[in-house]
Design an enzyme around this catalytic site. Structure first.
Site, mmCIF file in Angstrom:
data_model
loop_
_atom_site.group_PDB
_atom_site.id
_atom_site.type_symbol
_atom_site.label_atom_id
_atom_site.label_comp_id
_atom_site.label_asym_id
_atom_site.label_seq_id
_atom_site.Cartn_x
_atom_site.Cartn_y
_atom_site.Cartn_z
ATOM 1 N N ASN A 143 6.432 -37.329 43.709
ATOM 2 C CA ASN A 143 6.299 -35.893 43.848
ATOM 3 C C ASN A 143 5.512 -35.440 45.177
ATOM 4 O O ASN A 143 4.788 -36.017 45.779
ATOM 5 C CB ASN A 143 5.071 -35.450 42.833
ATOM 6 C CG ASN A 143 5.736 -35.525 41.418
ATOM 7 O OD1 ASN A 143 6.653 -34.551 40.868
ATOM 8 N ND2 ASN A 143 5.484 -36.510 40.609
ATOM 9 N N ALA A 171 2.129 -26.801 44.983
ATOM 10 C CA ALA A 171 1.334 -25.476 44.481
ATOM 11 C C ALA A 171 0.391 -25.385 45.642
ATOM 12 O O ALA A 171 -0.129 -24.122 45.183
ATOM 13 C CB ALA A 171 1.068 -25.983 43.229
ATOM 14 N N ASP A 217 -3.627 -35.695 37.272
ATOM 15 C CA ASP A 217 -3.492 -34.406 38.339
ATOM 16 C C ASP A 217 -3.672 -33.309 37.418
ATOM 17 O O ASP A 217 -2.998 -32.239 37.527
ATOM 18 C CB ASP A 217 -2.022 -34.512 38.833
ATOM 19 C CG ASP A 217 -1.726 -33.459 40.030
ATOM 20 O OD1 ASP A 217 -2.945 -33.097 40.661
ATOM 21 O OD2 ASP A 217 -0.753 -32.929 40.434
#
Length: 406
Positions: A226, A145, A285
């Site tokens: 991730n 992101a 997160d």
């Protein structure tokens, strides 16, 4: 000298096991009852009947971007915002955390970092242990992101690049960087000299590049699985391979993992934990929408949309942080991996404390450690949160009972 508190009728997580024993606290520290009985020969001033609840160390979140409408990457963040966030975390058992700043413009870091000071915990909220800088020295390909135009991948990274970007590093405890950047080993060594922990993540790095970073002093992997290449049994294992490397000491490598039921499949959680259980660090997160409902929110310079239990970049399906609380992650992780209560809780207490080199004072119920602890029920729901021996949050129907000894 302050009053001596005795917590009775409780179970305690100590030395990797749950035992039935009274718990003693004074002057904000955990006390050794043998010294009280045989040297001081005194009785408690206050007794608390815990009615069978479990006492565990307070949770430590090493990666949290915000929550409850507060965004740590907002250059206009205020002291009121910080205090709101610190207080809200108490109900989820978090007694210490690292406010995390995502990839931002250099001018923003210089506004934000002076505001993210290390603060002691107490009635006003959880302790801040210095900030975690996630970017901008990461891979554009694995940015997640993070906004591509703000990412920096200089041809020869040097420490001056960090100083020019971040400004003063005195409030920084941890930095995430991509280990494939040329020159990064020297930068890691310089950060380690300054007692700043280095994490590898948001990266296309090969296993060999990850191992070089560990040799230079990196000790953490940011949100395993991730923002890194997928593991394949015939290809280079990339950063995931650090968990089973034969070329670097894996006992010095910790890895963050987001056990929110979204970011990692249950089987992935089990694989990681069974390969390297002592390195597992549960992180949220979480971003500013944690604790809020569906809708549009912000994460740094990015617009984020909440779809059910997912936080995604608006108009896409790209994950951008979670909306989970750390106590949720502990329960999800325990269920997904089948690990014990002790093992699940240590992933949110002892392991992050070891990562941050504070295991003698936090993340433990050892004698002389800070009296930051939680009272949990059988389902690991938080019933009360204590910091420095003081109750700073209590669930309304919490069954514990306190009385002053006459």
């Amino acid at each position: 000298m302050s009053k001596l508190h005795q917590f009775k009728n409780c179970m305690i997580l100590r030395d990797h096991q749950i035992i039935k024993e009274d718990f003693w606290v004074r002057d904000g520290k955990i006390q050794n009852p043998e010294k009280i009985f045989f040297e001081e020969r005194i009785h408690s001033d206050v007794q608390i009947d815990c009615r069978g609840l479990l006492i565990v160390p307070g949770y430590i979140d090493a990666q949290i971007n915000g929550g409850f409408s507060v965004d740590f990457s907002d250059p206009d963040i205020t002291e009121e915002d910080m205090n709101k966030m610190r207080y809200k975390l108490l109900s989820h058992g978090v007694t210490s955390f690292l406010p995390t700043v995502v990839t931002s413009p250099p001018e923003n870091y210089k506004k934000i970092l002076p505001k993210l000071k290390r603060l002691k915990g107490g009635r006003d909220g959880a302790a801040t242990l210095g900030c975690h800088l996630e970017g901008p020295f990461i891979s554009v390909e694995k940015r997640g992101a993070h906004l591509a135009h703000l990412i920096q991948m200089p041809p020869n990274l040097c420490f001056q690049n960090l100083c020019d970007t971040y400004g003063d590093l005195s409030n920084v405890s941890l930095i995430t960087m991509a280990p494939e950047l040329h020159g990064i080993s020297d930068v890691i060594r310089e950060l380690c000299k300054r007692s700043i922990i280095v994490s590898v993540g948001h990266s296309m790095a090969t296993l060999s590049q990850g191992e070089d970073a560990v040799r230079a002093g990196a000790t953490f992997i940011t949100h395993l699985f991730n923002a890194m290449p997928h593991f394949h049994h015939r290809d280079d294992p990339h950063l995931v391979g650090l968990l089973a490397s034969s070329n670097v000491p894996t006992d010095k490598v910790f890895y963050g993992i987001i056990a929110d039921g979204i970011h990692a499949h249950d089987a992935a959680l089990r694989i990681a934990y069974r390969v390297h259980p002592r390195g597992c660090v549960l992180v949220t997160d979480a971003m500013s929408a944690m604790g809020l409902g569906s809708g549009v929110h912000t994460l740094g310079e990015q617009t984020v949309e909440i779809k059910g239990k997912k936080a995604v970049i608006a108009g896409t399906d790209i994950l951008c942080g979670s909306i989970a609380n750390l106590d949720d992650c502990v329960r999800i992780f325990r269920h997904a991996t089948g690990c014990s209560v002790v093992e699940a809780i240590e992933c949110a207490t002892l392991h992050p404390a070891q990562l941050l080199h504070i295991e003698k004072s936090k993340g433990t119920l050892s004698y002389c450690a800070d009296a930051d602890f939680l009272l949990l029920d059988e389902e690991l729901n938080v019933q009360a949160t204590y910091i420095a021996g003081e109750c700073v949050w209590r669930k309304e129907d919490n069954p514990e009972d306190e009385r002053t000894v006459q």
